[in-house]
Design a protein around this motif. Structure first.
Motif, PDB file in Angstrom:
ATOM      1  N   ASN A   1      53.648  49.389  29.181  1.00 42.10           N
ATOM      2  CA  ASN A   1      54.885  50.018  30.089  1.00 42.10           C
ATOM      3  C   ASN A   1      55.878  49.142  30.726  1.00 42.10           C
ATOM      4  OD1 ASN A   1      54.937  52.852  29.874  1.00 42.10           O
ATOM      5  ND2 ASN A   1      52.734  52.079  30.675  1.00 42.10           N
ATOM      6  N   ARG A   2      55.550  47.280  31.037  1.00 42.37           N
ATOM      7  CA  ARG A   2      55.567  46.132  30.856  1.00 42.37           C
ATOM      8  C   ARG A   2      55.845  46.629  32.838  1.00 42.37           C
ATOM      9  NH1 ARG A   2      57.946  42.216  28.262  1.00 42.37           N
ATOM     10  NH2 ARG A   2      58.507  43.051  25.546  1.00 42.37           N
ATOM     11  N   ASP A   3      54.942  46.943  33.259  1.00 48.09           N
ATOM     12  CA  ASP A   3      55.029  47.323  35.156  1.00 48.09           C
ATOM     13  C   ASP A   3      54.747  45.746  35.645  1.00 48.09           C
ATOM     14  OD1 ASP A   3      54.011  48.109  37.075  1.00 48.09           O
ATOM     15  OD2 ASP A   3      53.250  49.515  37.268  1.00 48.09           O
ATOM     16  N   SER A   4      54.703  45.078  35.658  1.00 42.65           N
ATOM     17  CA  SER A   4      54.379  43.495  36.542  1.00 42.65           C
ATOM     18  C   SER A   4      53.304  43.924  37.685  1.00 42.65           C
ATOM     19  CB  SER A   4      55.128  42.029  36.885  1.00 42.65           C
ATOM     20  OG  SER A   4      56.077  43.333  37.702  1.00 42.65           O
ATOM     21  N   ILE A   5      53.643  45.063  38.086  1.00 46.45           N
ATOM     22  CA  ILE A   5      53.058  44.701  39.349  1.00 46.45           C
ATOM     23  C   ILE A   5      51.879  45.715  39.388  1.00 46.45           C
ATOM     24  CG2 ILE A   5      52.923  45.298  41.911  1.00 46.45           C
ATOM     25  CD1 ILE A   5      56.157  45.643  42.223  1.00 46.45           C
ATOM     26  N   GLY A   6      51.762  46.828  38.742  1.00 46.68           N
ATOM     27  CA  GLY A   6      50.703  46.814  38.380  1.00 46.68           C
ATOM     28  C   GLY A   6      49.712  46.641  36.864  1.00 46.68           C
ATOM     29  N   ALA A   7      49.998  45.484  36.434  1.00 49.75           N
ATOM     30  CA  ALA A   7      49.482  44.166  35.541  1.00 49.75           C
ATOM     31  C   ALA A   7      48.869  43.618  36.602  1.00 49.75           C
ATOM     32  CB  ALA A   7      50.282  44.555  34.406  1.00 49.75           C
ATOM     33  N   LYS A   8      49.577  43.081  37.464  1.00 53.18           N
ATOM     34  CA  LYS A   8      48.834  41.673  38.152  1.00 53.18           C
ATOM     35  C   LYS A   8      47.805  42.719  38.783  1.00 53.18           C
ATOM     36  CE  LYS A   8      49.897  38.605  42.092  1.00 53.18           C
ATOM     37  NZ  LYS A   8      51.825  38.264  42.154  1.00 53.18           N
ATOM     38  N   SER A   9      48.125  44.084  39.636  1.00 55.66           N
ATOM     39  CA  SER A   9      46.917  44.560  39.934  1.00 55.66           C
ATOM     40  C   SER A   9      45.893  44.889  39.693  1.00 55.66           C
ATOM     41  CB  SER A   9      47.348  45.904  40.965  1.00 55.66           C
ATOM     42  OG  SER A   9      48.273  45.425  41.663  1.00 55.66           O
ATOM     43  N   ALA A  10      45.839  45.403  37.874  1.00 49.42           N
ATOM     44  CA  ALA A  10      44.701  45.405  36.996  1.00 49.42           C
ATOM     45  C   ALA A  10      44.107  44.447  37.274  1.00 49.42           C
ATOM     46  CB  ALA A  10      45.694  46.447  35.909  1.00 49.42           C
ATOM     47  N   ALA A  11      44.076  43.016  37.064  1.00 48.56           N
ATOM     48  CA  ALA A  11      44.106  41.624  36.337  1.00 48.56           C
ATOM     49  C   ALA A  11      43.453  41.460  37.482  1.00 48.56           C
ATOM     50  CB  ALA A  11      44.926  40.983  36.209  1.00 48.56           C
ATOM     51  N   THR A  12      43.927  41.931  38.927  1.00 48.30           N
ATOM     52  CA  THR A  12      42.880  41.507  39.956  1.00 48.30           C
ATOM     53  C   THR A  12      41.399  42.065  39.918  1.00 48.30           C
ATOM     54  OG1 THR A  12      44.851  40.989  41.681  1.00 48.30           O
ATOM     55  CG2 THR A  12      43.029  41.351  42.705  1.00 48.30           C
ATOM     56  N   ILE A  13      41.908  43.944  39.983  1.00 49.09           N
ATOM     57  CA  ILE A  13      40.724  44.618  40.672  1.00 49.09           C
ATOM     58  C   ILE A  13      40.288  44.320  38.855  1.00 49.09           C
ATOM     59  CG2 ILE A  13      40.168  47.214  39.421  1.00 49.09           C
ATOM     60  CD1 ILE A  13      42.703  47.720  40.787  1.00 49.09           C
ATOM     61  N   HIS A  14      40.196  43.830  37.576  1.00 49.73           N
ATOM     62  CA  HIS A  14      39.265  44.051  36.909  1.00 49.73           C
ATOM     63  C   HIS A  14      37.715  42.468  37.192  1.00 49.73           C
ATOM     64  CE1 HIS A  14      37.519  42.443  32.640  1.00 49.73           C
ATOM     65  NE2 HIS A  14      38.749  41.319  32.786  1.00 49.73           N
ATOM     66  N   LEU A  15      38.772  41.799  37.562  1.00 48.45           N
ATOM     67  CA  LEU A  15      38.265  40.205  37.817  1.00 48.45           C
ATOM     68  C   LEU A  15      37.091  40.658  39.227  1.00 48.45           C
ATOM     69  CD1 LEU A  15      41.058  37.743  37.669  1.00 48.45           C
ATOM     70  CD2 LEU A  15      39.036  37.878  35.864  1.00 48.45           C
ATOM     71  N   HIS A  16      37.217  41.278  40.129  1.00 47.49           N
ATOM     72  CA  HIS A  16      37.294  41.960  41.754  1.00 47.49           C
ATOM     73  C   HIS A  16      35.733  43.120  40.899  1.00 47.49           C
ATOM     74  CE1 HIS A  16      39.237  40.205  45.221  1.00 47.49           C
ATOM     75  NE2 HIS A  16      39.787  40.390  44.337  1.00 47.49           N
ATOM     76  N   HIS A  17      35.963  43.392  39.887  1.00 44.91           N
ATOM     77  CA  HIS A  17      34.760  44.384  39.576  1.00 44.91           C
ATOM     78  C   HIS A  17      33.491  43.289  38.449  1.00 44.91           C
ATOM     79  CE1 HIS A  17      37.259  48.423  38.934  1.00 44.91           C
ATOM     80  NE2 HIS A  17      36.677  48.734  39.512  1.00 44.91           N
ATOM     81  N   ALA A  18      33.964  42.674  37.931  1.00 46.54           N
ATOM     82  CA  ALA A  18      32.740  41.541  37.278  1.00 46.54           C
ATOM     83  C   ALA A  18      31.985  40.754  38.536  1.00 46.54           C
ATOM     84  CB  ALA A  18      33.931  40.251  36.680  1.00 46.54           C
ATOM     85  N   VAL A  19      33.231  40.420  39.848  1.00 47.60           N
ATOM     86  CA  VAL A  19      32.772  38.987  40.844  1.00 47.60           C
ATOM     87  C   VAL A  19      31.580  40.332  41.463  1.00 47.60           C
ATOM     88  CG1 VAL A  19      33.074  38.271  43.073  1.00 47.60           C
ATOM     89  CG2 VAL A  19      34.204  37.775  41.339  1.00 47.60           C
ATOM     90  N   ILE A  20      31.302  41.375  41.875  1.00 46.20           N
ATOM     91  CA  ILE A  20      31.213  42.134  42.125  1.00 46.20           C
ATOM     92  C   ILE A  20      29.629  42.397  41.420  1.00 46.20           C
ATOM     93  CG2 ILE A  20      31.156  44.952  43.450  1.00 46.20           C
ATOM     94  CD1 ILE A  20      33.982  44.904  43.835  1.00 46.20           C
ATOM     95  N   ASN A  21      29.941  43.737  40.384  1.00 46.97           N
ATOM     96  CA  ASN A  21      28.805  43.625  39.750  1.00 46.97           C
ATOM     97  C   ASN A  21      28.178  42.046  39.022  1.00 46.97           C
ATOM     98  OD1 ASN A  21      28.901  45.958  39.384  1.00 46.97           O
ATOM     99  ND2 ASN A  21      31.485  45.705  37.439  1.00 46.97           N
ATOM    100  N   GLU A  22      28.616  40.712  39.239  1.00 51.29           N
ATOM    101  CA  GLU A  22      27.894  40.568  38.844  1.00 51.29           C
ATOM    102  C   GLU A  22      26.814  39.235  40.531  1.00 51.29           C
ATOM    103  OE1 GLU A  22      28.811  37.309  36.047  1.00 51.29           O
ATOM    104  OE2 GLU A  22      30.406  38.256  35.764  1.00 51.29           O
ATOM    105  N   HIS A  23      28.006  40.257  41.346  1.00 50.11           N
ATOM    106  CA  HIS A  23      26.193  40.001  43.537  1.00 50.11           C
ATOM    107  C   HIS A  23      27.419  38.312  43.404  1.00 50.11           C
ATOM    108  CE1 HIS A  23      24.724  43.825  43.449  1.00 50.11           C
ATOM    109  NE2 HIS A  23      24.253  43.089  42.127  1.00 50.11           N
ATOM    110  N   ILE A  24      28.450  37.913  42.992  1.00 48.61           N
ATOM    111  CA  ILE A  24      28.751  37.067  43.519  1.00 48.61           C
ATOM    112  C   ILE A  24      29.631  36.621  44.938  1.00 48.61           C
ATOM    113  CG2 ILE A  24      30.255  34.872  42.410  1.00 48.61           C
ATOM    114  CD1 ILE A  24      30.027  35.831  39.659  1.00 48.61           C
ATOM    115  N   SER A  25      29.708  35.411  45.730  1.00 51.09           N
ATOM    116  CA  SER A  25      29.962  35.211  47.210  1.00 51.09           C
ATOM    117  C   SER A  25      31.186  34.244  46.687  1.00 51.09           C
ATOM    118  CB  SER A  25      28.872  36.268  47.744  1.00 51.09           C
ATOM    119  OG  SER A  25      29.951  35.520  49.245  1.00 51.09           O
ATOM    120  N   PHE A  26      32.412  34.746  47.715  1.00 54.55           N
ATOM    121  CA  PHE A  26      33.520  33.929  48.023  1.00 54.55           C
ATOM    122  C   PHE A  26      33.454  33.127  49.220  1.00 54.55           C
ATOM    123  CE2 PHE A  26      35.761  36.247  44.291  1.00 54.55           C
ATOM    124  CZ  PHE A  26      35.448  35.533  43.202  1.00 54.55           C
ATOM    125  N   ASP A  27      32.103  33.517  49.659  1.00 58.16           N
ATOM    126  CA  ASP A  27      31.750  32.775  50.323  1.00 58.16           C
ATOM    127  C   ASP A  27      31.451  31.644  51.248  1.00 58.16           C
ATOM    128  OD1 ASP A  27      33.241  35.280  52.204  1.00 58.16           O
ATOM    129  OD2 ASP A  27      30.680  36.266  52.271  1.00 58.16           O
TER     130      ASP A  27
END
Length: 151
Positions: free
Chosen positions: A125-151
């Motif tokens: 749908n060429r929704d650049s804001i939605g795609a950017k948000s979806a990519a961010t969510i995608h990466l955060h899901h992986a980080v959360i599921n692997e219990h990786i902390s950025f602290d």
């Protein structure tokens, strides 16, 4: 039995890889929405479908890694930013290290499957804001599921 030190070192490496991906990947998918040709979008979607099949078939298999790299690589290429294309090895390395870590792979694969659908829909749908948000969510899901902390 896994050596605890190896497990910890892989998580640190993954933290760095995911942190780097969070910096460049959401913007790359946003640029792809804006700059990709119709043929490039079609190719991304085709490669995304292949990746989806491989995730379902064998979430830790070599073909899954290859298909995911091809899918994400096509997005990077479609951003029409030559420098971003140089980040493909980081992407591939992240997938490989995630599988090597062998931690919550079923959950990670399930989330990746759902997230890829979301990313592909926004790209289509060429929704650049939605795609950017979806990519961010995608990466955060992986980080959360692997219990990786950025602290």
């Amino acid at each position: 039995m896994k050596n605890i030190g190896d497990f910890t070192n892989k998580k640190v490496t993954l933290r760095d890889l995911y942190e780097t991906r969070l910096i460049f990947e959401p913007e790359a998918v946003s640029l792809a929405c804006k700059r990709a040709t119709d043929n490039e979008i079609e190719e991304i979607l085709r490669l995304g479908e292949i990746c989806q099949k491989e995730i379902k078939k064998d979430p830790s298999g070599k073909k899954r890694i290859e298909s995911e790299s091809a899918f994400h690589g096509a997005i990077l290429k479609a951003s029409h930013n030559e420098f971003l294309g140089q980040f493909l090895p980081i992407l591939t390395n992240t997938v490989q290290k995630t599988i090597e870590l062998n931690y919550n792979l079923d959950i990670i694969a399930e989330e990746a499957y759902k997230d890829h659908i979301m990313i592909m829909n926004f790209l289509k749908n060429r929704d650049s804001i939605g795609a950017k948000s979806a990519a961010t969510i995608h990466l955060h899901h992986a980080v959360i599921n692997e219990h990786i902390s950025f602290d």
